[in-house]
Motif scaffolding. Structure first.
Motif, PDB file in Angstrom:
ATOM      1  N   PRO A   1       6.100   2.994 -10.581  1.00 27.38           N
ATOM      2  CA  PRO A   1       6.938   3.480 -11.686  1.00 27.38           C
ATOM      3  C   PRO A   1       6.135   4.092 -12.830  1.00 27.38           C
ATOM      4  CG  PRO A   1       6.877   1.068 -11.637  1.00 27.38           C
ATOM      5  CD  PRO A   1       6.248   1.542 -10.373  1.00 27.38           C
ATOM      6  N   TYR A   2       4.890   3.650 -13.002  1.00 29.66           N
ATOM      7  CA  TYR A   2       3.979   4.295 -13.946  1.00 29.66           C
ATOM      8  C   TYR A   2       2.552   3.938 -13.529  1.00 29.66           C
ATOM      9  CZ  TYR A   2       4.326  -0.280 -16.255  1.00 29.66           C
ATOM     10  OH  TYR A   2       4.339  -1.620 -16.523  1.00 29.66           O
ATOM     11  N   LEU A   3       1.574   4.588 -14.141  1.00 25.86           N
ATOM     12  CA  LEU A   3       0.203   4.549 -13.634  1.00 25.86           C
ATOM     13  C   LEU A   3      -0.356   3.130 -13.529  1.00 25.86           C
ATOM     14  CD1 LEU A   3      -2.299   6.027 -12.661  1.00 25.86           C
ATOM     15  CD2 LEU A   3      -2.983   6.334 -15.056  1.00 25.86           C
ATOM     16  N   VAL A  61      -1.524   1.155 -10.069  1.00 21.45           N
ATOM     17  CA  VAL A  61      -2.839   0.556  -9.827  1.00 21.45           C
ATOM     18  C   VAL A  61      -2.706  -0.934  -9.501  1.00 21.45           C
ATOM     19  CG1 VAL A  61      -5.064  -0.014 -10.882  1.00 21.45           C
ATOM     20  CG2 VAL A  61      -4.035   2.233 -11.271  1.00 21.45           C
ATOM     21  N   ALA A  62      -1.820  -1.631 -10.224  1.00 25.94           N
ATOM     22  CA  ALA A  62      -1.641  -3.068  -9.993  1.00 25.94           C
ATOM     23  C   ALA A  62      -1.131  -3.344  -8.582  1.00 25.94           C
ATOM     24  CB  ALA A  62      -0.675  -3.643 -11.020  1.00 25.94           C
ATOM     25  N   ALA A 122       0.824  -1.207   0.000  1.00 27.66           N
ATOM     26  CA  ALA A 122       0.000   0.000   0.000  1.00 27.66           C
ATOM     27  C   ALA A 122       0.862   1.262   0.000  1.00 27.66           C
ATOM     28  CB  ALA A 122      -0.936   0.000   1.201  1.00 27.66           C
ATOM     29  N   GLU A 123       2.085   1.156   0.503  1.00 25.37           N
ATOM     30  CA  GLU A 123       2.990   2.308   0.528  1.00 25.37           C
ATOM     31  C   GLU A 123       3.410   2.738  -0.877  1.00 25.37           C
ATOM     32  OE1 GLU A 123       6.227   1.191   3.047  1.00 25.37           O
ATOM     33  OE2 GLU A 123       4.977   1.023   4.841  1.00 25.37           O
ATOM     34  N   TRP A 124       3.178   1.875  -1.865  1.00 23.12           N
ATOM     35  CA  TRP A 124       3.502   2.230  -3.251  1.00 23.12           C
ATOM     36  C   TRP A 124       2.396   3.047  -3.906  1.00 23.12           C
ATOM     37  CZ3 TRP A 124       7.885   2.108  -5.892  1.00 23.12           C
ATOM     38  CH2 TRP A 124       8.929   1.299  -5.443  1.00 23.12           C
ATOM     39  N   PHE A 128      11.873  -0.578  -6.324  1.00 22.04           N
ATOM     40  CA  PHE A 128      10.919  -1.409  -7.053  1.00 22.04           C
ATOM     41  C   PHE A 128      11.462  -2.829  -7.249  1.00 22.04           C
ATOM     42  CE2 PHE A 128       8.775  -2.694 -11.108  1.00 22.04           C
ATOM     43  CZ  PHE A 128       7.499  -2.804 -10.575  1.00 22.04           C
ATOM     44  N   ALA A 129      12.764  -2.970  -7.451  1.00 23.16           N
ATOM     45  CA  ALA A 129      13.366  -4.296  -7.599  1.00 23.16           C
ATOM     46  C   ALA A 129      13.197  -5.098  -6.307  1.00 23.16           C
ATOM     47  CB  ALA A 129      14.845  -4.171  -7.966  1.00 23.16           C
ATOM     48  N   TYR A 130      13.424  -4.449  -5.182  1.00 16.77           N
ATOM     49  CA  TYR A 130      13.321  -5.107  -3.871  1.00 16.77           C
ATOM     50  C   TYR A 130      11.892  -5.575  -3.619  1.00 16.77           C
ATOM     51  CZ  TYR A 130      14.355  -5.612   1.175  1.00 16.77           C
ATOM     52  OH  TYR A 130      14.541  -6.085   2.450  1.00 16.77           O
TER      53      TYR A 130
END
Length: 255
Positions: A36-38, A42-43, A29-31, A97-99
């Motif tokens: 990285p893009y819309l 959402v995903a 949820a912190e994302w 994002f990789a982590y």
């Protein structure tokens, strides 16, 4: 004659399932608003909502086994960190994002295999809950596996970040499969999944992808442990302080 289920052990195991889903969902949820893009934003949020929904289901099952008056919300918002039973990997900060991607992949492989096994549980409420969760985690795995491959085999920077994430996360994964005497009894009764059998399958599936992605598994004797007994990192306390603030500040509030 049917063997009597140890309700206390099953209650603890249901908390383990619920706490794991809740802490993973909270981290994802912190994302929200930072993807990285819309579409990916959402995903990530949708996966987070799925996991929090799974947590609610397992908390409700735990409540049904309890003799006290606690509700699912009480279990989520009014327990302290030492009362949580999630493995430490789920409470770790989201990182880059990789982590997040690699952590999610590790959990997704585990969840698909776990819920497949729990779908055959001799305890019908758990079997039905696992069947419902399985439909969603299959999608989660398809998505995270694609991202692991995409990042690992793309740019040099992405590859470096994925390898760093693997170096950091790998030794938190064995805790997913820890058991104790009470859980082993439930395994023998067919109530919960055989975690040692799952570990073998998990290793085979994960190592196959890591090899395809040209990522090297680190070597070390260190392994994270303690979360399933209530011994957590400092990260869980900070997470709960934020997550539980409204319920603790305004007891019984509804929105």
């Amino acid at each position: 004659m049917a063997t009597q289920i140890n309700n206390k052990a099953l209650h603890t195991y249901l908390l383990r399932l619920a706490d794991s889903s809740l802490t993973m969902g909270q981290r994802l949820a912190e994302w929200c608003g930072h993807g990285p893009y819309l579409e990916e934003d959402v995903a990530l949020t949708n996966v987070s909502l799925d996991l929090i929904g799974h947590a609610q289901i397992f908390y409700q099952l735990a409540v049904a086994l309890s003799d006290d008056s606690q509700t699912a919300d009480d279990l989520a918002f009014l327990r302290d960190s030492h009362e949580y039973r999630n493995p430490i990997i789920t409470e770790l900060p989201k990182g880059d994002f990789a982590y997040t991607t690699l952590k999610q992949y590790f959990i997704d492989v585990f969840s698909v295999q776990l819920y497949q096994a729990l779908s055959k549980s001799s305890y019908e409420p758990l079997s039905l809950a696992a069947q419902k969760a399985l439909m969603e985690v299959k999608y989660h795995l398809k998505r995270s596996e694609a991202w692991v491959e995409r990042l690992s085999l793309s740019t040099d920077e992405a590859k470096v970040r994925m390898q760093k994430a693997l170096n950091d996360l790998w030794f938190y994964t064995p805790e997913l499969f820890e058991t104790d005497a009470a859980l082993n009894e439930l395994i023998e009764q067919g109530v919960i999944a055989d975690l040692l059998a799952l570990k073998t399958k998990w290793n085979e599936q994960v190592k196959t992808l890591l090899q395809r992605c040209q990522l090297e598994i680190p070597e070390s004797g260190w392994v994270a442990t303690g979360g399933l007994a209530g011994e957590h990192s400092e990260h869980l306390g900070y997470m709960l302080a934020e997550m539980q603030f409204l319920q603790r500040a305004y007891p019984g509030c509804e929105w």
